[in-house]
Design a protein around this motif. Structure first.
Motif, PDB file in Angstrom:
ATOM      1  N   ARG A  52       4.656 -21.829 -25.473  1.00 36.32           N
ATOM      2  CA  ARG A  52       4.891 -21.317 -26.946  1.00 36.32           C
ATOM      3  C   ARG A  52       4.193 -21.087 -27.554  1.00 36.32           C
ATOM      4  O   ARG A  52       3.256 -20.960 -27.780  1.00 36.32           O
ATOM      5  CB  ARG A  52       4.780 -22.969 -27.903  1.00 36.32           C
ATOM      6  N   ALA A  53       5.120 -19.992 -27.610  1.00 32.81           N
ATOM      7  CA  ALA A  53       4.588 -18.463 -27.794  1.00 32.81           C
ATOM      8  C   ALA A  53       5.115 -17.758 -29.515  1.00 32.81           C
ATOM      9  O   ALA A  53       6.081 -19.099 -30.215  1.00 32.81           O
ATOM     10  CB  ALA A  53       4.084 -17.570 -27.662  1.00 32.81           C
ATOM     11  N   ALA A  72       8.829 -18.388 -29.047  1.00 31.88           N
ATOM     12  CA  ALA A  72      10.025 -18.223 -28.032  1.00 31.88           C
ATOM     13  C   ALA A  72       8.667 -19.000 -27.552  1.00 31.88           C
ATOM     14  O   ALA A  72       7.161 -19.338 -27.119  1.00 31.88           O
ATOM     15  CB  ALA A  72       9.696 -16.739 -27.872  1.00 31.88           C
ATOM     16  N   ARG A  73       9.895 -19.735 -26.040  1.00 35.90           N
ATOM     17  CA  ARG A  73       8.764 -20.680 -25.214  1.00 35.90           C
ATOM     18  C   ARG A  73       8.589 -19.392 -23.833  1.00 35.90           C
ATOM     19  O   ARG A  73       9.919 -18.908 -23.760  1.00 35.90           O
ATOM     20  CB  ARG A  73       9.587 -21.126 -24.813  1.00 35.90           C
ATOM     21  N   VAL A  74       7.894 -18.431 -23.385  1.00 40.09           N
ATOM     22  CA  VAL A  74       7.679 -17.909 -22.274  1.00 40.09           C
ATOM     23  C   VAL A  74       6.819 -18.468 -21.239  1.00 40.09           C
ATOM     24  O   VAL A  74       6.109 -19.775 -21.177  1.00 40.09           O
ATOM     25  CB  VAL A  74       6.562 -17.019 -23.023  1.00 40.09           C
ATOM     26  N   THR A  75       7.935 -18.486 -20.073  1.00 42.19           N
ATOM     27  CA  THR A  75       7.198 -19.251 -18.793  1.00 42.19           C
ATOM     28  C   THR A  75       6.850 -18.072 -17.674  1.00 42.19           C
ATOM     29  O   THR A  75       7.107 -16.851 -18.101  1.00 42.19           O
ATOM     30  CB  THR A  75       8.347 -19.651 -18.177  1.00 42.19           C
ATOM     31  N   LEU A  76       5.797 -18.199 -17.460  1.00 37.36           N
ATOM     32  CA  LEU A  76       4.928 -17.701 -16.442  1.00 37.36           C
ATOM     33  C   LEU A  76       5.356 -17.929 -15.215  1.00 37.36           C
ATOM     34  O   LEU A  76       4.715 -19.960 -14.063  1.00 37.36           O
ATOM     35  CB  LEU A  76       4.072 -17.033 -16.216  1.00 37.36           C
ATOM     36  N   LEU A  77       5.875 -17.024 -14.231  1.00 37.59           N
ATOM     37  CA  LEU A  77       6.673 -18.326 -12.269  1.00 37.59           C
ATOM     38  C   LEU A  77       6.484 -17.698 -11.235  1.00 37.59           C
ATOM     39  O   LEU A  77       6.071 -16.471 -11.141  1.00 37.59           O
ATOM     40  CB  LEU A  77       7.941 -18.589 -12.806  1.00 37.59           C
ATOM     41  N   MET A  78       5.305 -18.410 -10.752  1.00 34.42           N
ATOM     42  CA  MET A  78       4.586 -17.745 -10.305  1.00 34.42           C
ATOM     43  C   MET A  78       4.648 -17.952  -8.974  1.00 34.42           C
ATOM     44  O   MET A  78       4.433 -19.419  -8.404  1.00 34.42           O
ATOM     45  CB  MET A  78       2.801 -17.012 -10.102  1.00 34.42           C
ATOM     46  N   GLN A 146      12.595 -18.247 -23.761  1.00 33.90           N
ATOM     47  CA  GLN A 146      13.758 -18.534 -24.336  1.00 33.90           C
ATOM     48  C   GLN A 146      12.979 -18.360 -26.171  1.00 33.90           C
ATOM     49  O   GLN A 146      12.566 -18.683 -26.090  1.00 33.90           O
ATOM     50  CB  GLN A 146      13.730 -19.759 -24.012  1.00 33.90           C
ATOM     51  N   PRO A 147      13.679 -17.540 -26.683  1.00 32.21           N
ATOM     52  CA  PRO A 147      14.075 -17.249 -28.576  1.00 32.21           C
ATOM     53  C   PRO A 147      14.034 -19.095 -28.677  1.00 32.21           C
ATOM     54  O   PRO A 147      14.654 -19.586 -28.215  1.00 32.21           O
ATOM     55  CB  PRO A 147      14.835 -16.648 -28.889  1.00 32.21           C
TER      56      PRO A 147
END
Length: 150
Positions: A52-53, A72-78, A146-147
């Motif tokens: 949550r940034a 925004a919620r920022v996801t990093l999918l690795m 996701q804002p």
């Protein structure tokens, strides 16, 4: 864990799936200072990191606190994760998150139970103000954005 002496590679960041959308949303290449680590999932060779940034503006509110916007919620999918090193507790506030390409192979002696990360892998490293910190090496990284309301 001390922060490595490098900045985010903005060209790499922008070239990754969803990376340009994150740059556009925040207006710069974020390091996610004070972002909350909401979720960390490790399964089947992949890692999902959700944070949550927000953006901290250079303006103050009436209480003389910095105005924070662009939540925004920022996801990093690795995918195709080639190494993980994590330390600390689960509840976390990120101090600094950095992304770059690995310039040389990691020493195999650092990875007793798997092959070592290799030159060209993407390195996601995050330090903490409180909680979890670590390094994740991956061959593929994609961002989600996701804002969120304040």
């Amino acid at each position: 864990m001390s922060s490595p002496d490098w900045d985010n590679d903005e060209h790499l960041f922008a070239s990754l799936t969803g990376g340009q959308a994150v740059l556009d949303w925040f207006g710069f290449c974020p390091r996610f200072h004070d972002a909350a680590l909401e979720r960390l999932e490790i399964a089947n060779g992949s890692v999902l990191l959700a944070i949550r940034a927000f953006r901290m503006a250079d303006k103050l509110d009436r209480q003389r606190r910095f105005i924070c916007d662009r939540h925004a919620r920022v996801t990093l999918l690795m995918n195709a994760v080639s190494g993980i090193k994590l330390n600390g507790s689960a509840a976390s506030i990120i101090f600094d998150l950095r992304i770059r390409r690995l310039a040389a192979d990691e020493a195999a002696s650092n990875w007793e139970t798997c092959d070592a990360p290799v030159k060209g892998d993407i390195v996601v490293t995050f330090d903490t103000s409180v909680g979890l910190h670590g390094l994740i090496y991956t061959k593929d990284l994609a961002f989600g954005l996701q804002p969120m309301p304040v």
